[in-house]
Structure formats: structure tokens, C-alpha cells
Design an enzyme around this catalytic site. Structure first.
Site, short mmCIF file in Angstrom:
data_model
loop_
_atom_site.label_atom_id
_atom_site.label_comp_id
_atom_site.label_asym_id
_atom_site.label_seq_id
_atom_site.Cartn_x
_atom_site.Cartn_y
_atom_site.Cartn_z
N ASP A 146 0.81 -1.20 0.00
CA ASP A 146 0.00 0.00 0.00
C ASP A 146 0.86 1.27 0.00
O ASP A 146 0.56 2.22 -0.74
CB ASP A 146 -0.93 0.00 1.22
CG ASP A 146 -1.84 1.20 1.26
OD1 ASP A 146 -2.96 1.10 0.75
OD2 ASP A 146 -1.43 2.25 1.80
N PHE A 174 -5.41 2.25 0.29
CA PHE A 174 -5.68 1.57 -0.97
C PHE A 174 -5.84 0.07 -0.79
O PHE A 174 -6.50 -0.58 -1.60
CB PHE A 174 -4.61 1.91 -2.00
CG PHE A 174 -4.61 3.37 -2.38
CD1 PHE A 174 -5.80 4.05 -2.59
CD2 PHE A 174 -3.43 4.08 -2.48
CE1 PHE A 174 -5.81 5.40 -2.92
CE2 PHE A 174 -3.43 5.43 -2.82
CZ PHE A 174 -4.62 6.09 -3.03
N ASP A 175 -5.25 -0.51 0.25
CA ASP A 175 -5.56 -1.90 0.59
C ASP A 175 -7.04 -2.03 0.93
O ASP A 175 -7.73 -2.96 0.48
CB ASP A 175 -4.72 -2.37 1.78
CG ASP A 175 -3.40 -2.99 1.36
OD1 ASP A 175 -3.30 -3.51 0.24
OD2 ASP A 175 -2.45 -2.95 2.16
N VAL A 176 -7.53 -1.12 1.76
CA VAL A 176 -8.94 -1.16 2.15
C VAL A 176 -9.83 -0.93 0.93
O VAL A 176 -10.84 -1.61 0.72
CB VAL A 176 -9.22 -0.13 3.25
CG1 VAL A 176 -10.72 -0.06 3.56
CG2 VAL A 176 -8.44 -0.47 4.52
#
Length: 411
Positions: A146, A174-176
Site C-alpha cells: 500500500d 488503498f488496501d482497504v
């Protein structure tokens, strides 16, 4: 433990079996959301377990709170895919599953016979979701973390003071975001399977999630040829839409349209400012923000942030005090959002954040605490070596193999 009233039915994804070959954040977050909605999730871990088990502090007992935050509702089996017997169990799980989600390096599962082409041949109805950093093409060799994506996408160039260094967001945003996009893709593919019987490959990559997630900034570049730059807490297109000082703490004021600005001025006791030609419309306020800001802060300095929050929100003006996370949970409690739920019982009970969706007929449920490594390995191995017309059941008071969808394994 449950959003639902006593006696409510199963979740909307009840009967779906998810084979979770993902780790760290994007994939586990996605599968946790699916589990909350009723899917049966089998978390496949290597012999050392998901890396986030060791990401500490902070901890609860001896377990990383990072791991606890994204792994409720799942059953864990430890498989060493380098061992052919364990790889065969992984393939058997994929053959029985409705959904498989993985975030290995592109092509990394092919040597175990767990790539999309091989698994699709075994299970044509499978929805196979693959999360990567930079796609499965020319960027497939680049590790997908991320923080890298925050840098490469441009987010860090937008975060921080104008004269200071770029900063990362406070979470792996951005992972989420990619995890949420994976859930959307999976649900869309399942809808297609309902209509046709056919599964498909769902590909999500962090960079694409980032670029769409930068929304107005991405549009500024793509549609307007403008490269935006960091402005601290200010907004490039709206004013006031930033923290402003009060008698004690800063207060976020987000009067994003003319009506809200008029109400703001009325509450502040400066109604003439709202009809000043320099400030009458948003474009005027944005252009003349340096003239308008001191007029607002002079009035805000007469009361504290919480007092202004109460007065302004009562009139429909968006604003809010800047708090630490404990304050955020307290505010959610105040608004009746019940932000914390407890999953598990006795020594295994874990407080965790409530699922974000509220469904009136099929609410989220929190059935299993985050599993210990290989906690369910014995029963899952027994199931995977047994008949395909049964499946695992994630309810803790049920026997393995009872109550699952008999369609599994019939494809």
C-alpha cells in the site's frame, strides 16, 4: 454479537463457500466482510500463519490487534503448499468453493495447480478473485504494498503542507479500497453466475483502485490536464472546507454550497458576508479565500470548537471537531451507531468494529472470533477428504459438514 433481532434468518450470502488464500489486509478485509454477511470463509494460511499475526504492538493478550481487526468469521487451516498432499487439499477446497480470493504474486499459485486456468477447469462455476499491486501484465513483477501505491499513484503528493514533505495517509487506504472493490467484483460475478451458471476471473489491483479513488484529483488530470498538488487541509475547489481555529481547538468547517454558507454566516453573526459579491458563490469564495478566512476565524475565536459544533450542526452546517480515534468511537456511540460489537465467547471474546452495512432483512452477524492458526485444521482436513456433497459450517455450535449447500462439488 449480532445486528439482527432474535430469530432473524441467515445472512444474504449464507450457503456460499469462500476459499481465502489471501493474507495481510486487502484480501482478509474483503473476506471478513463476506463472512459478516453469511458466507462460510476458510482461511488458508502457510505454516507460519498470516504475517499480520506478528505485526505488533498493539496486542490483545498475545495476539496482534491488526490481525484481529480483519479476520473474524473465518476458520483457519494451515497448508504448506510446497507439500503435495497439502497442495492437493488446497485444490480440493478450490474445487468445492463458490469463491476463491488470493493475493499472491501474479502466477505464484500456478506451480501448486491453484491458478485461475487450472481451478476453472476443475470448477467452472468458481468466482476467482485476484488482488495484485500493479496488475497481471507488465507490472506483475512489482511488489504490491500500500505505501508504494500511495507514493506511485500521487496520493502522497497531495498529502501534507504545501511547503513540507509529502505524507502517507494514516491507514493503508488503498488496501482497504481494493478490498472493497474485490467484494463489489465478487458480488457482480456471483450475479452473473446466478444468471448463467458460469464463474469468471475478477482482477483487482491497488494502483487502479488508487487512481479511481483519487476521484476529483484524477479527473482534474484526466479531463482537465491539471496536475494537483498538496494544499495542507485546504480543498482546491471549495471554501470553506478545512480546519479553522476557534477559542480552543480547530474545527472542520465544510460549508460546500451557497445555502450552507449563508447558514454559517447567520450562526456566526455576520449575515452581510454571505451576500458580499466576493463571497456570494462557491467560485467567488474559493477565489477570495484569503480575504474570507480572517472574517470567519475572527468570529470563531469567540467560542470553543465543541460549542460551535453544537450550534452549527443544529442549523445544518457541516462541521466537526478534530478528535483522536477514541473520540470518533464516542461520537458514533452518541449517534446510536453502536460501533463496537463483540464476537466470540468467554476468553475468546473480542471487541471489534461493526460491519459498515445495515441490512433491514438480512443483517450482518458475527459468528466466529478471529481464528488461531490451524484452529479448524483437523475438521477441515476431514471434510476435504470426505464426500463433496457436504460443506463446512461456520456456526460454532454445529458439526462440521452440516447445513451446507449440496450444490458444491457438483459442477
Amino acid at each position: 454479537m449480532d445486528d439482527s433481532p432474535a430469530g432473524a434468518g441467515p445472512g444474504p450470502l449464507s450457503g456460499l463457500l469462500v476459499a481465502d488464500f489471501s493474507r495481510v489486509l486487502a484480501g482478509p478485509y474483503a473476506t471478513m466482510l463476506l463472512a459478516d454477511l453469511g458466507a462460510e470463509v476458510v482461511k488458508v494460511e502457510g505454516p507460519q500463519g498470516d504475517e499480520t499475526r506478528t505485526w505488533m504492538p498493539p496486542v490483545r493478550g498475545e495476539t496482534s490487534t491488526y490481525y484481529l481487526g480483519v479476520n473474524r468469521g473465518k476458520r483457519s487451516i494451515a497448508l504448506d503448499l510446497r507439500d503435495e498432499a497439502d497442495a492437493a487439499l488446497g485444490r480440493e477446497l478450490a474445487a468445492r468453493a463458490d469463491v476463491l480470493i488470493e493475493n499472491f504474486k501474479p502466477g505464484g499459485l500456478a506451480k501448486y495447480g491453484l491458478d485461475y486456468a487450472t481451478v476453472h477447469a476443475l470448477n467452472p462455476g468458481l468466482v476467482y478473485a485476484s488482488i495484485t499491486g500493479f496488475g497481471s501484465g507488465a507490472g506483475s513483477h512489482v511488489p504490491g504494498y500500500d505505501l508504494m501505491v500511495q507514493a506511485i499513484s500521487g496520493l502522497m503528493s497531495l498529502t501534507g503542507d504545501p511547503d513540507g514533505p509529502p505524507y502517507r495517509a494514516g491507514i493503508s487506504v488503498f488496501d482497504v479500497m481494493a478490498g472493497n472493490h474485490a467484494v463489489i467484483g465478487i458480488l457482480a460475478a456471483l450475479r452473473h453466475r446466478d444468471a448463467t451458471g458460469a464463474g469468471q476471473l475478477v482482477e483487482v489491483n491497488l494502483l487502479s483502485s488508487a487512481l479511481t479513488g483519487l476521484v476529483n484529483h484524477s479527473s482534474a488530470y484526466a479531463a482537465g490536464g491539471v496536475v494537483p498538488y498538496r494544499m495542507g487541509n485546504a480543498h482546491p475547489s471549495v471554501f470553506p472546507y478545512e480546519p479553522l481555529p476557534t477559542a480552543d481547538d480547530d474545527l472542520i468547517v465544510a460549508a460546500a454550497n451557497d445555502g450552507q454558507f449563508r447558514k454559517l454566516c447567520d450562526v456566526l453573526g455576520i449575515p452581510d458576508v454571505a451576500v458580499d459579491p466576493r463571497f456570494a458563490h462557491n467560485a467567488d469564495r474559493t477565489k477570495n479565500r484569503e480575504e474570507l478566512r480572517p472574517l470567519l476565524t475572527e468570529r470563531l475565536a469567540t467560542r470553543g470548537a465543541v460549542d460551535w459544533f453544537e450550534a452549527l450542526t443544529a442549523e445544518g452546517v457541516p462541521c466537526g471537531p478534530i478528535q483522536t480515534i477514541d473520540g470518533g468511537f464516542a461520537m458514533a456511540e452518541r449517534f446510536g451507531l453502536d460501533p463496537v460489537v463483540e464476537v466470540g465467547e468467554g476468553d475468546r471474546a473480542v471487541p471489534t468494529t461493526r460491519h459498515p452495512l445495515r441490512l433491514s432483512a438480512t443483517p450482518a452477524a458475527y459468528r466466529l472470533p478471529p481464528p488461531e492458526l490451524d484452529e479448524h485444521g483437523e475438521e477441515l482436513r476431514a471434510w476435504l477428504t470426505g464426500p463433496r456433497d457436504t460443506g463446512p459450517d461456520t456456526r460454532p455450535d454445529s458439526r462440521p459438514g452440516v447445513g451446507s449447500d449440496s450444490r458444491r462439488g457438483s459442477r
